[in-house]
Design a protein around this motif. Structure first.
Motif, mmCIF file in Angstrom:
data_model
loop_
_atom_site.group_PDB
_atom_site.id
_atom_site.type_symbol
_atom_site.label_atom_id
_atom_site.label_comp_id
_atom_site.label_asym_id
_atom_site.label_seq_id
_atom_site.Cartn_x
_atom_site.Cartn_y
_atom_site.Cartn_z
ATOM 1 N N SER A 142 -14.948 35.001 -43.886
ATOM 2 C CA SER A 142 -13.718 35.236 -44.661
ATOM 3 C C SER A 142 -12.750 36.133 -43.903
ATOM 4 C CB SER A 142 -14.056 35.862 -46.014
ATOM 5 O OG SER A 142 -14.797 34.951 -46.790
ATOM 6 N N GLU A 143 -13.283 37.115 -43.210
ATOM 7 C CA GLU A 143 -12.422 38.016 -42.429
ATOM 8 C C GLU A 143 -11.782 37.280 -41.255
ATOM 9 O OE1 GLU A 143 -10.210 41.182 -41.311
ATOM 10 O OE2 GLU A 143 -11.256 40.863 -43.201
ATOM 11 N N LEU A 144 -12.524 36.393 -40.611
ATOM 12 C CA LEU A 144 -11.949 35.589 -39.518
ATOM 13 C C LEU A 144 -10.832 34.691 -40.057
ATOM 14 C CD1 LEU A 144 -15.214 34.592 -37.617
ATOM 15 C CD2 LEU A 144 -13.452 36.205 -36.833
ATOM 16 N N ILE A 145 -11.068 34.094 -41.205
ATOM 17 C CA ILE A 145 -10.044 33.249 -41.831
ATOM 18 C C ILE A 145 -8.832 34.083 -42.197
ATOM 19 C CG2 ILE A 145 -9.514 31.885 -43.905
ATOM 20 C CD1 ILE A 145 -12.502 30.964 -43.804
ATOM 21 N N ARG A 146 -9.064 35.245 -42.793
ATOM 22 C CA ARG A 146 -7.967 36.125 -43.186
ATOM 23 C C ARG A 146 -7.123 36.510 -41.978
ATOM 24 N NH1 ARG A 146 -5.853 40.386 -42.403
ATOM 25 N NH2 ARG A 146 -7.521 41.151 -41.099
ATOM 26 N N ALA A 147 -7.767 36.840 -40.869
ATOM 27 C CA ALA A 147 -7.037 37.228 -39.658
ATOM 28 C C ALA A 147 -6.177 36.070 -39.149
ATOM 29 C CB ALA A 147 -8.014 37.691 -38.583
ATOM 30 N N TYR A 148 -6.725 34.861 -39.144
ATOM 31 C CA TYR A 148 -5.958 33.689 -38.693
ATOM 32 C C TYR A 148 -4.782 33.424 -39.627
ATOM 33 C CZ TYR A 148 -4.858 28.934 -37.196
ATOM 34 O OH TYR A 148 -4.204 27.813 -36.743
ATOM 35 N N GLU A 149 -5.053 33.478 -40.936
ATOM 36 C CA GLU A 149 -3.984 33.226 -41.909
ATOM 37 C C GLU A 149 -2.899 34.293 -41.827
ATOM 38 O OE1 GLU A 149 -6.219 32.969 -45.553
ATOM 39 O OE2 GLU A 149 -6.528 30.808 -45.312
ATOM 40 N N HIS A 150 -3.306 35.524 -41.598
ATOM 41 C CA HIS A 150 -2.332 36.615 -41.482
ATOM 42 C C HIS A 150 -1.380 36.367 -40.315
ATOM 43 C CE1 HIS A 150 -0.706 40.646 -41.832
ATOM 44 N NE2 HIS A 150 -0.921 40.819 -40.542
ATOM 45 N N GLU A 151 -1.927 35.849 -39.221
ATOM 46 C CA GLU A 151 -1.114 35.587 -38.034
ATOM 47 C C GLU A 151 -0.288 34.311 -38.158
ATOM 48 O OE1 GLU A 151 -1.732 34.660 -33.281
ATOM 49 O OE2 GLU A 151 -3.268 35.820 -34.341
ATOM 50 N N HIS A 152 -0.865 33.271 -38.739
ATOM 51 C CA HIS A 152 -0.210 31.957 -38.754
ATOM 52 C C HIS A 152 0.484 31.601 -40.072
ATOM 53 C CE1 HIS A 152 -2.918 31.667 -35.304
ATOM 54 N NE2 HIS A 152 -2.016 30.839 -34.828
ATOM 55 N N PHE A 153 0.086 32.218 -41.144
ATOM 56 C CA PHE A 153 0.683 31.942 -42.450
ATOM 57 C C PHE A 153 1.022 33.263 -43.148
ATOM 58 C CE2 PHE A 153 -2.858 28.810 -41.856
ATOM 59 C CZ PHE A 153 -2.084 27.730 -41.483
ATOM 60 N N PRO A 154 1.874 34.058 -42.544
ATOM 61 C CA PRO A 154 2.139 35.372 -43.137
ATOM 62 C C PRO A 154 2.779 35.252 -44.522
ATOM 63 C CG PRO A 154 3.733 34.900 -41.406
ATOM 64 C CD PRO A 154 2.718 33.792 -41.388
ATOM 65 N N VAL A 155 2.273 36.065 -45.405
ATOM 66 C CA VAL A 155 2.819 36.144 -46.757
ATOM 67 C C VAL A 155 3.224 37.594 -46.942
ATOM 68 C CG1 VAL A 155 2.366 35.844 -49.214
ATOM 69 C CG2 VAL A 155 1.275 34.332 -47.557
ATOM 70 N N LYS A 156 4.511 37.832 -46.975
ATOM 71 C CA LYS A 156 5.009 39.195 -47.029
ATOM 72 C C LYS A 156 4.678 39.847 -48.369
ATOM 73 C CE LYS A 156 9.024 41.949 -46.031
ATOM 74 N NZ LYS A 156 10.361 41.987 -45.520
ATOM 75 N N ASP A 157 3.962 40.959 -48.269
ATOM 76 C CA ASP A 157 3.669 41.806 -49.427
ATOM 77 C C ASP A 157 2.980 41.081 -50.583
ATOM 78 O OD1 ASP A 157 4.810 43.993 -48.107
ATOM 79 O OD2 ASP A 157 6.793 43.520 -48.901
ATOM 80 N N ALA A 158 2.231 40.030 -50.305
ATOM 81 C CA ALA A 158 1.533 39.324 -51.383
ATOM 82 C C ALA A 158 0.210 40.023 -51.664
ATOM 83 C CB ALA A 158 1.302 37.867 -51.014
#
Length: 136
Positions: free
Chosen positions: A58-74
């Motif tokens: 989940s942390e690996l997925i979160r890191a990838y999503e944070h970089e590639h699908f940023p959601v500001k302040d969600a």
């Protein structure tokens, strides 16, 4: 700790699962698929032997999503509120997460989601569990 034993164990694990930072969309999709399978197996268990692996994935997925699908302040509660609105759900429609009072506390930010609740929401809405983890 024997580094040779660790190296062999890592090589064996790497043949089955590429447990490394996600660099491509193909790797991302495979990791999400693994997280979904782990979530199904772990269910609501707080002591399952694969729980640590699920959290790492989940942390690996979160890191990838944070970089590639940023959601500001969600925040997780904002994402939950959005998904509930999109699916026309009331607080009482999520018994797998908790009673109406628990849902209300989560949406108000007074209570954080636990791993069991995150798994239930990810499964229900067919999203990565990483979207419900608190971002720093």
């Amino acid at each position: 700790m024997n580094l040779n034993d660790l190296k062999k164990a890592w090589e064996n694990l790497s043949k089955t699962v590429n447990l490394s930072p996600i660099r491509t969309e193909k790797q991302y999709k495979k990791m999400v698929q693994l997280a979904d399978m782990l979530s199904d197996v772990i269910a609501s268990s707080k002591k399952h032997s694969l729980l640590d692996l699920f959290e790492l994935v989940s942390e690996l997925i979160r890191a990838y999503e944070h970089e590639h699908f940023p959601v500001k302040d969600a925040k997780p509660q904002d994402i939950l509120a959005f998904l509930m609105q999109e699916h026309h759900l009331k607080q009482s429609d999520l018994p797998e997460v908790g009673n109406q009072s628990v849902i209300s506390q989560i949406l108000a930010g007074a209570r954080q989601l636990n791993v069991r609740q995150i798994n239930a929401l990810a499964k229900r809405f067919k999203v990565s569990a990483g979207v419900f983890f608190e971002r720093a």
